[in-house]
Design a protein around this motif. Structure first.
Motif, PDB file in Angstrom:
ATOM      1  N   ARG A  94      29.557  43.200  33.552  1.00  0.00           N
ATOM      2  CA  ARG A  94      30.909  43.304  32.503  1.00  0.00           C
ATOM      3  C   ARG A  94      30.861  44.734  32.529  1.00  0.00           C
ATOM      4  O   ARG A  94      31.974  45.155  31.898  1.00  0.00           O
ATOM      5  N   SER A  95      30.006  45.870  32.754  1.00  0.00           N
ATOM      6  CA  SER A  95      30.119  47.287  32.584  1.00  0.00           C
ATOM      7  C   SER A  95      30.895  47.426  33.977  1.00  0.00           C
ATOM      8  O   SER A  95      31.165  48.818  33.975  1.00  0.00           O
ATOM      9  N   ASN A  96      30.871  46.733  35.018  1.00  0.00           N
ATOM     10  CA  ASN A  96      31.796  46.895  36.260  1.00  0.00           C
ATOM     11  C   ASN A  96      32.990  46.140  36.128  1.00  0.00           C
ATOM     12  O   ASN A  96      33.690  46.287  35.146  1.00  0.00           O
ATOM     13  N   ILE A  97      33.293  45.329  37.091  1.00  0.00           N
ATOM     14  CA  ILE A  97      34.458  44.351  37.062  1.00  0.00           C
ATOM     15  C   ILE A  97      34.196  43.429  36.236  1.00  0.00           C
ATOM     16  O   ILE A  97      35.123  43.079  35.108  1.00  0.00           O
ATOM     17  N   GLY A  98      33.109  42.844  36.266  1.00  0.00           N
ATOM     18  CA  GLY A  98      32.574  41.636  35.317  1.00  0.00           C
ATOM     19  C   GLY A  98      33.374  40.365  35.623  1.00  0.00           C
ATOM     20  O   GLY A  98      34.404  40.019  35.756  1.00  0.00           O
ATOM     21  N   CYS A  99      32.348  39.204  35.536  1.00  0.00           N
ATOM     22  CA  CYS A  99      32.978  37.787  35.666  1.00  0.00           C
ATOM     23  C   CYS A  99      31.730  36.943  35.634  1.00  0.00           C
ATOM     24  O   CYS A  99      30.774  37.207  35.498  1.00  0.00           O
ATOM     25  N   ASP A 100      32.172  35.615  35.108  1.00  0.00           N
ATOM     26  CA  ASP A 100      31.169  34.602  35.327  1.00  0.00           C
ATOM     27  C   ASP A 100      30.524  34.322  36.528  1.00  0.00           C
ATOM     28  O   ASP A 100      29.411  33.735  36.580  1.00  0.00           O
ATOM     29  N   GLN A 101      31.605  34.190  37.581  1.00  0.00           N
ATOM     30  CA  GLN A 101      31.036  33.553  38.810  1.00  0.00           C
ATOM     31  C   GLN A 101      32.026  34.620  39.913  1.00  0.00           C
ATOM     32  O   GLN A 101      33.011  34.770  39.598  1.00  0.00           O
ATOM     33  N   VAL A 102      31.412  34.377  41.051  1.00  0.00           N
ATOM     34  CA  VAL A 102      32.222  34.926  42.275  1.00  0.00           C
ATOM     35  C   VAL A 102      32.002  33.681  43.227  1.00  0.00           C
ATOM     36  O   VAL A 102      31.243  33.091  43.221  1.00  0.00           O
ATOM     37  N   ILE A 103      33.341  33.533  43.942  1.00  0.00           N
ATOM     38  CA  ILE A 103      33.672  32.623  44.515  1.00  0.00           C
ATOM     39  C   ILE A 103      34.179  33.099  45.656  1.00  0.00           C
ATOM     40  O   ILE A 103      34.905  33.941  45.941  1.00  0.00           O
ATOM     41  N   PHE A 104      33.945  32.335  46.950  1.00  0.00           N
ATOM     42  CA  PHE A 104      34.220  32.681  48.110  1.00  0.00           C
ATOM     43  C   PHE A 104      35.035  31.491  48.957  1.00  0.00           C
ATOM     44  O   PHE A 104      34.404  30.374  48.765  1.00  0.00           O
ATOM     45  N   ILE A 105      36.274  31.624  49.346  1.00  0.00           N
ATOM     46  CA  ILE A 105      37.015  30.674  49.936  1.00  0.00           C
ATOM     47  C   ILE A 105      36.762  30.721  51.547  1.00  0.00           C
ATOM     48  O   ILE A 105      36.973  31.925  52.127  1.00  0.00           O
ATOM     49  N   ASP A 106      36.283  29.867  52.189  1.00  0.00           N
ATOM     50  CA  ASP A 106      35.839  29.716  53.622  1.00  0.00           C
ATOM     51  C   ASP A 106      36.991  28.817  54.310  1.00  0.00           C
ATOM     52  O   ASP A 106      37.296  27.501  53.451  1.00  0.00           O
ATOM     53  N   LYS A 107      37.163  28.820  55.458  1.00  0.00           N
ATOM     54  CA  LYS A 107      37.776  27.678  56.253  1.00  0.00           C
ATOM     55  C   LYS A 107      36.807  26.783  56.723  1.00  0.00           C
ATOM     56  O   LYS A 107      35.838  26.974  57.046  1.00  0.00           O
ATOM     57  N   ASP A 108      37.053  25.337  56.624  1.00  0.00           N
ATOM     58  CA  ASP A 108      36.093  24.453  57.080  1.00  0.00           C
ATOM     59  C   ASP A 108      36.783  23.863  58.367  1.00  0.00           C
ATOM     60  O   ASP A 108      37.759  24.125  58.643  1.00  0.00           O
ATOM     61  N   ASP A 109      35.955  22.941  58.819  1.00  0.00           N
ATOM     62  CA  ASP A 109      36.327  22.236  60.072  1.00  0.00           C
ATOM     63  C   ASP A 109      37.504  21.481  60.146  1.00  0.00           C
ATOM     64  O   ASP A 109      38.162  21.279  60.938  1.00  0.00           O
ATOM     65  N   SER A 110      37.815  20.929  58.659  1.00  0.00           N
ATOM     66  CA  SER A 110      39.202  20.240  58.760  1.00  0.00           C
ATOM     67  C   SER A 110      40.379  20.952  58.403  1.00  0.00           C
ATOM     68  O   SER A 110      41.411  20.686  58.190  1.00  0.00           O
ATOM     69  N   ASN A 111      40.144  22.340  58.588  1.00  0.00           N
ATOM     70  CA  ASN A 111      41.436  23.410  58.169  1.00  0.00           C
ATOM     71  C   ASN A 111      41.796  23.589  57.126  1.00  0.00           C
ATOM     72  O   ASN A 111      43.054  23.839  56.931  1.00  0.00           O
ATOM     73  N   SER A 112      40.871  23.080  56.163  1.00  0.00           N
ATOM     74  CA  SER A 112      41.173  23.198  54.663  1.00  0.00           C
ATOM     75  C   SER A 112      40.214  24.301  54.152  1.00  0.00           C
ATOM     76  O   SER A 112      39.766  25.063  54.912  1.00  0.00           O
ATOM     77  N   ALA A 113      39.988  24.296  52.820  1.00  0.00           N
ATOM     78  CA  ALA A 113      39.240  25.185  52.113  1.00  0.00           C
ATOM     79  C   ALA A 113      37.777  24.678  51.801  1.00  0.00           C
ATOM     80  O   ALA A 113      37.765  23.629  51.231  1.00  0.00           O
TER      81      ALA A 113
END
Length: 160
Positions: A39-58
């Motif tokens: 919280r003294s930096n950007i701050g968040c509860d969670q970091v989330i990464f969106i990747d492409k999967d084999d079915s071309n969705s997220a």
């Protein structure tokens, strides 16, 4: 650390930093996730990464502020579903997590309904420290004792 593009979003009081890795590679180690989450930096509860999967969705990966990976987050998934719905111009979005598919639907201007799937009720899969009745949890928060809580895991352990 080089400049990184990300979204900062919140859902029902939880806030998230979301990195989209479908077109541009982003790699953060545990210490970097902890630093971003502070919280003294950007701050968040969670970091989330969106990747492409084999079915071309997220496909999604979630990390708590302490750098530990978890398998799902409802509020974070709603934020990602909102981003993807705008991008794809669709009201229904499916997201893959480590162990489940999460279905989301845009139901209003900034409202997203989500189906997290079946909760897990076995004490060892909830991450409880010992075998106990998960239907009557006692917990102490800041000196206040609460009882009657119900523990379950929906990708991330919860007491309700």
């Amino acid at each position: 650390m080089n400049k990184l593009d990300a979204y900062k979003m919140d859902g029902l009081g939880n806030d998230f930093i979301i990195f989209d890795k479908r077109k541009k590679s982003v790699s953060l180690n545990k210490d970097q996730i902890i630093k971003i989450s502070d919280r003294s930096n950007i701050g968040c509860d969670q970091v989330i990464f969106i990747d492409k999967d084999d079915s071309n969705s997220a496909s999604l990966k979630f990390y708590n502020a302490d750098g530990r990976e978890i398998y799902a987050c409802g509020n974070g998934s709603r934020c990602v579903a909102y981003i993807l719905s705008k991008e794809k111009n669709k009201n229904k979005i499916s997201l893959r997590t480590h162990e489940r598919t999460i279905d989301a639907e845009i139901v209003g201007n900034l409202s997203v309904k989500i189906n997290m799937g079946k909760p897990i009720f076995e004490w060892q899969k909830i991450s409880l420290s010992k075998k106990m009745d998960n239907k009557n949890i006692r917990i102490n928060i800041d000196g206040h004792e609460f009882s009657g809580g119900f523990a379950l895991n929906i990708g991330n352990p919860h007491i309700i």
